[in-house]
Scaffold this motif. Structure first.
Motif, PDB file in Angstrom:
ATOM      1  N   THR A  70      29.059   5.508  11.634  1.00  0.00           N
ATOM      2  CA  THR A  70      28.035   4.230  11.957  1.00  0.00           C
ATOM      3  C   THR A  70      27.763   3.705  10.779  1.00  0.00           C
ATOM      4  O   THR A  70      27.109   2.496  10.973  1.00  0.00           O
ATOM      5  N   ASN A  71      28.005   4.016   9.708  1.00  0.00           N
ATOM      6  CA  ASN A  71      27.780   3.169   8.513  1.00  0.00           C
ATOM      7  C   ASN A  71      29.014   3.500   7.546  1.00  0.00           C
ATOM      8  O   ASN A  71      28.915   4.751   6.875  1.00  0.00           O
ATOM      9  N   GLU A  72      29.898   2.651   7.293  1.00  0.00           N
ATOM     10  CA  GLU A  72      31.086   3.044   6.375  1.00  0.00           C
ATOM     11  C   GLU A  72      30.555   3.166   4.840  1.00  0.00           C
ATOM     12  O   GLU A  72      31.254   3.824   4.054  1.00  0.00           O
ATOM     13  N   LYS A  73      29.588   2.273   4.629  1.00  0.00           N
ATOM     14  CA  LYS A  73      29.331   2.503   3.102  1.00  0.00           C
ATOM     15  C   LYS A  73      27.707   1.923   2.840  1.00  0.00           C
ATOM     16  O   LYS A  73      27.448   0.966   3.021  1.00  0.00           O
ATOM     17  N   MET A  74      27.014   2.964   2.636  1.00  0.00           N
ATOM     18  CA  MET A  74      25.494   2.833   2.453  1.00  0.00           C
ATOM     19  C   MET A  74      25.448   2.220   0.864  1.00  0.00           C
ATOM     20  O   MET A  74      25.922   2.998   0.080  1.00  0.00           O
ATOM     21  N   ILE A  75      24.734   1.212   0.709  1.00  0.00           N
ATOM     22  CA  ILE A  75      24.567   0.652  -0.413  1.00  0.00           C
ATOM     23  C   ILE A  75      22.947   0.339  -0.631  1.00  0.00           C
ATOM     24  O   ILE A  75      22.259  -0.160   0.060  1.00  0.00           O
ATOM     25  N   ILE A  76      22.212   0.832  -1.708  1.00  0.00           N
ATOM     26  CA  ILE A  76      20.889   0.587  -2.220  1.00  0.00           C
ATOM     27  C   ILE A  76      20.567  -0.585  -2.714  1.00  0.00           C
ATOM     28  O   ILE A  76      21.455  -0.815  -3.840  1.00  0.00           O
ATOM     29  N   SER A  77      19.898  -1.550  -2.043  1.00  0.00           N
ATOM     30  CA  SER A  77      19.609  -2.688  -2.593  1.00  0.00           C
ATOM     31  C   SER A  77      18.873  -2.563  -3.983  1.00  0.00           C
ATOM     32  O   SER A  77      18.375  -1.501  -4.435  1.00  0.00           O
ATOM     33  N   GLU A  78      19.353  -3.384  -5.070  1.00  0.00           N
ATOM     34  CA  GLU A  78      18.773  -3.219  -6.574  1.00  0.00           C
ATOM     35  C   GLU A  78      17.473  -3.459  -6.529  1.00  0.00           C
ATOM     36  O   GLU A  78      16.940  -3.149  -7.449  1.00  0.00           O
ATOM     37  N   ASP A  79      16.742  -4.164  -5.850  1.00  0.00           N
ATOM     38  CA  ASP A  79      15.517  -4.578  -5.872  1.00  0.00           C
ATOM     39  C   ASP A  79      14.656  -4.242  -4.689  1.00  0.00           C
ATOM     40  O   ASP A  79      15.256  -3.965  -3.616  1.00  0.00           O
ATOM     41  N   THR A  80      13.372  -3.982  -5.018  1.00  0.00           N
ATOM     42  CA  THR A  80      12.688  -3.435  -3.659  1.00  0.00           C
ATOM     43  C   THR A  80      11.222  -3.765  -3.825  1.00  0.00           C
ATOM     44  O   THR A  80      10.742  -4.140  -5.015  1.00  0.00           O
ATOM     45  N   GLN A  81      10.486  -3.920  -2.691  1.00  0.00           N
ATOM     46  CA  GLN A  81       8.988  -4.105  -2.778  1.00  0.00           C
ATOM     47  C   GLN A  81       8.442  -2.973  -2.041  1.00  0.00           C
ATOM     48  O   GLN A  81       7.210  -2.963  -1.630  1.00  0.00           O
ATOM     49  N   GLU A  82       9.176  -1.521  -2.032  1.00  0.00           N
ATOM     50  CA  GLU A  82       8.612  -0.486  -1.332  1.00  0.00           C
ATOM     51  C   GLU A  82       8.519   0.559  -2.195  1.00  0.00           C
ATOM     52  O   GLU A  82       9.678   0.949  -2.770  1.00  0.00           O
ATOM     53  N   PHE A  83       7.458   1.375  -2.253  1.00  0.00           N
ATOM     54  CA  PHE A  83       7.390   2.699  -3.015  1.00  0.00           C
ATOM     55  C   PHE A  83       6.988   3.957  -2.298  1.00  0.00           C
ATOM     56  O   PHE A  83       6.313   3.804  -1.167  1.00  0.00           O
ATOM     57  N   ALA A  84       7.403   4.957  -2.728  1.00  0.00           N
ATOM     58  CA  ALA A  84       7.132   6.217  -1.885  1.00  0.00           C
ATOM     59  C   ALA A  84       6.692   7.425  -3.011  1.00  0.00           C
ATOM     60  O   ALA A  84       7.406   7.618  -3.805  1.00  0.00           O
ATOM     61  N   VAL A  85       5.476   7.588  -2.704  1.00  0.00           N
ATOM     62  CA  VAL A  85       4.624   8.696  -3.694  1.00  0.00           C
ATOM     63  C   VAL A  85       3.508   9.309  -2.962  1.00  0.00           C
ATOM     64  O   VAL A  85       3.040   8.481  -2.038  1.00  0.00           O
ATOM     65  N   ASN A  86       3.290  10.506  -2.927  1.00  0.00           N
ATOM     66  CA  ASN A  86       1.899  11.057  -2.539  1.00  0.00           C
ATOM     67  C   ASN A  86       0.853  10.762  -3.442  1.00  0.00           C
ATOM     68  O   ASN A  86       0.659  11.275  -4.437  1.00  0.00           O
ATOM     69  N   MET A  87       0.284   9.611  -3.089  1.00  0.00           N
ATOM     70  CA  MET A  87      -1.029   9.010  -4.064  1.00  0.00           C
ATOM     71  C   MET A  87      -2.095   9.991  -4.249  1.00  0.00           C
ATOM     72  O   MET A  87      -2.841   9.761  -5.027  1.00  0.00           O
ATOM     73  N   SER A  88      -2.209  11.087  -3.173  1.00  0.00           N
ATOM     74  CA  SER A  88      -3.428  11.874  -3.559  1.00  0.00           C
ATOM     75  C   SER A  88      -3.247  12.815  -4.657  1.00  0.00           C
ATOM     76  O   SER A  88      -4.371  13.196  -5.254  1.00  0.00           O
ATOM     77  N   ASN A  89      -2.270  12.777  -5.438  1.00  0.00           N
ATOM     78  CA  ASN A  89      -1.904  13.449  -6.691  1.00  0.00           C
ATOM     79  C   ASN A  89      -2.343  12.510  -7.886  1.00  0.00           C
ATOM     80  O   ASN A  89      -2.028  12.894  -9.133  1.00  0.00           O
ATOM     81  N   GLN A  90      -2.476  11.141  -7.539  1.00  0.00           N
ATOM     82  CA  GLN A  90      -2.656  10.308  -8.724  1.00  0.00           C
ATOM     83  C   GLN A  90      -3.364  10.480  -9.773  1.00  0.00           C
ATOM     84  O   GLN A  90      -2.793  10.497 -11.075  1.00  0.00           O
ATOM     85  N   ARG A  91      -4.575  11.384  -9.917  1.00  0.00           N
ATOM     86  CA  ARG A  91      -5.270  11.661 -11.068  1.00  0.00           C
ATOM     87  C   ARG A  91      -4.618  12.712 -11.708  1.00  0.00           C
ATOM     88  O   ARG A  91      -4.941  13.192 -12.880  1.00  0.00           O
ATOM     89  N   PHE A  92      -3.787  13.308 -11.223  1.00  0.00           N
ATOM     90  CA  PHE A  92      -2.934  14.456 -12.017  1.00  0.00           C
ATOM     91  C   PHE A  92      -1.476  14.060 -12.783  1.00  0.00           C
ATOM     92  O   PHE A  92      -0.892  15.048 -13.465  1.00  0.00           O
ATOM     93  N   TRP A  93      -1.204  13.055 -12.471  1.00  0.00           N
ATOM     94  CA  TRP A  93       0.202  12.434 -13.299  1.00  0.00           C
ATOM     95  C   TRP A  93      -0.062  12.089 -14.444  1.00  0.00           C
ATOM     96  O   TRP A  93      -1.294  12.018 -15.228  1.00  0.00           O
ATOM     97  N   GLN A  94       1.091  12.138 -15.418  1.00  0.00           N
ATOM     98  CA  GLN A  94       1.227  11.697 -16.735  1.00  0.00           C
ATOM     99  C   GLN A  94       0.925  10.078 -16.813  1.00  0.00           C
ATOM    100  O   GLN A  94       1.133   9.410 -15.937  1.00  0.00           O
ATOM    101  N   ALA A  95       0.508   9.969 -18.111  1.00  0.00           N
ATOM    102  CA  ALA A  95       0.193   8.463 -18.271  1.00  0.00           C
ATOM    103  C   ALA A  95       1.036   7.244 -17.893  1.00  0.00           C
ATOM    104  O   ALA A  95       0.959   6.353 -17.316  1.00  0.00           O
ATOM    105  N   PRO A  96       2.272   7.618 -18.049  1.00  0.00           N
ATOM    106  CA  PRO A  96       3.436   6.579 -17.642  1.00  0.00           C
ATOM    107  C   PRO A  96       3.441   6.180 -16.218  1.00  0.00           C
ATOM    108  O   PRO A  96       3.412   5.057 -15.661  1.00  0.00           O
ATOM    109  N   MET A  97       3.532   7.282 -15.504  1.00  0.00           N
ATOM    110  CA  MET A  97       3.373   7.184 -13.951  1.00  0.00           C
ATOM    111  C   MET A  97       2.094   6.558 -13.484  1.00  0.00           C
ATOM    112  O   MET A  97       2.155   5.796 -12.629  1.00  0.00           O
TER     113      MET A  97
END
Ligand code: AFP
Length: 322
Positions: free
Chosen positions: A182-209
């Motif tokens: 049903t899809n011959e070639k899946m390509i991920i767009s180079e740019d995006t405005q959508e992110f996926a992360v479990n925000m409830s862990n925010q305070r436990f991440w390292q500084a760069p993230m």
């Protein structure tokens, strides 16, 4: 629409490998059927057991693992398997050329809420000249994978597969029991405005993230000068499927929530196969400091930080880690 086996034959994929993937798909069709029966088949809820990761096993984790394990070990094509639900590797056929790593049902906390789950798999060859079946055989970097993919059990059941020549998507036609292209070639767009992360862990991440995600949330009032949207399915298979379908960045970064377990996702049967798919679709996959597929594994249940998805956005995130 083309059936999945002829598509792979046209691609000159090794006939044993096609046969192996086809065999694996037989168990995934069975899992798909049982999932869609849901509560009617009394398969929801937990067992009384824990897996090697210390997680409570759902009935469907156990059923899916057994279905895949049995069919692979009986195929004659597989030397050994490694599964999220098995403490150690399980030996198959002495003449088997392949090693298969799999997460039989990723996102199992979604089972009881009738939401997205999937089977993730990674296939490697037994290293040249090695006999028997040992854990060491599995300790190959992700660059050695000959095939990887997942089956997503959603409103429709889809197979997303790479054998190193791009990424194709197939949809299970329940009327004939076949995966159709049903899809011959899946390509991920180079740019995006959508992110996926479990925000409830925010305070436990390292500084760069911490800084990177803060800048995404600041949107057009901050340095990024554009607004971002957030999605979190709590099943890597669902989140990565969205990234492959419409772009995005997905991350499960290192955190200090449980000092004994700084990373959540498993290298061999989650991060590596997803990285192979993402790179084949034009995206990037990294721990923040290293390309995931170049990690030399030290054990089959090893965990890693994961940042993957749209090339430019992942590169921006990696810039924070330098
Ligand atoms: P399970 O399959 O053990 O439920 O774990 C799923 C998973 O490893 C991955 O698929 C998700 O991205 C992640 O866990 C979700 O984790 P949180 O529950 O911490 O958000």
């Amino acid at each position: 629409m083309q059936r999945f086996v002829p598509v792979l034959r046209n691609d000159n994929v090794d006939l044993d490998l096609i046969s192996l993937i086809n065999t694996l798909m037989a168990s995934c069709k069975e899992i798909s059927f049982r999932l869609h029966q849901g509560e009617l088949a009394d398969i929801l809820g937990s067992t009384l057991d824990e897996n090697i990761q210390g997680e409570t096993q759902k009935k469907l984790d156990v059923i899916s693992n057994q279905l895949i394990k049995d069919i692979l070990l009986e195929s004659g094509l597989v030397r050994a398997i490694a599964s999220e639900e098995e403490d150690t590797i399980v030996a198959g056929s002495e003449n088997g050329r392949y090693l298969v790593c799999f997460d039989p049902l990723d996102g199992s906390s979604n089972i009881d809420i009738n939401s997205l789950v999937g089977t993730i798999f990674s296939i490697m060859e037994v290293p040249e000249g090695q006999t028997g079946a040992t854990e060491e055989m599995f300790l190959q970097p992700g660059t050695q994978q000959v095939a990887a993919g997942y089956v997503l059990y959603g409103p429709s059941t889809q197979l997303v597969l790479t054998t190193g020549n791009g990424v194709r998507q197939y949809t299970l036609d329940n009327t004939i029991g076949e995966f159709l292209l049903t899809n011959e070639k899946m390509i991920i767009s180079e740019d995006t405005q959508e992110f996926a992360v479990n925000m409830s862990n925010q305070r436990f991440w390292q500084a760069p993230m911490q800084q990177y995600i803060s800048d995404l949330i600041a949107g057009d009032t901050g340095t990024r000068d554009k607004n971002f949207n957030m999605r979190w399915i709590a099943a890597m298979v669902g989140d990565v499927h969205r990234v492959l379908t419409r772009g995005g960045i997905f991350t499960y970064p290192t955190d200090t929530k449980n000092p004994k377990q700084p990373n959540k996702l498993r290298l061999m049967y989650e991060a590596n196969p997803m990285s192979f798919l993402v790179e084949q679709a034009g995206g990037v996959s990294s721990t923040g400091y290293q390309r995931i597929m170049e990690i030399q594994p030290t054990e089959i249940h090893q965990r890693v930080a994961v940042i993957l998805g749209s090339k430019n956005e992942v590169d921006t995130c990696l810039g924070y880690h330098k």
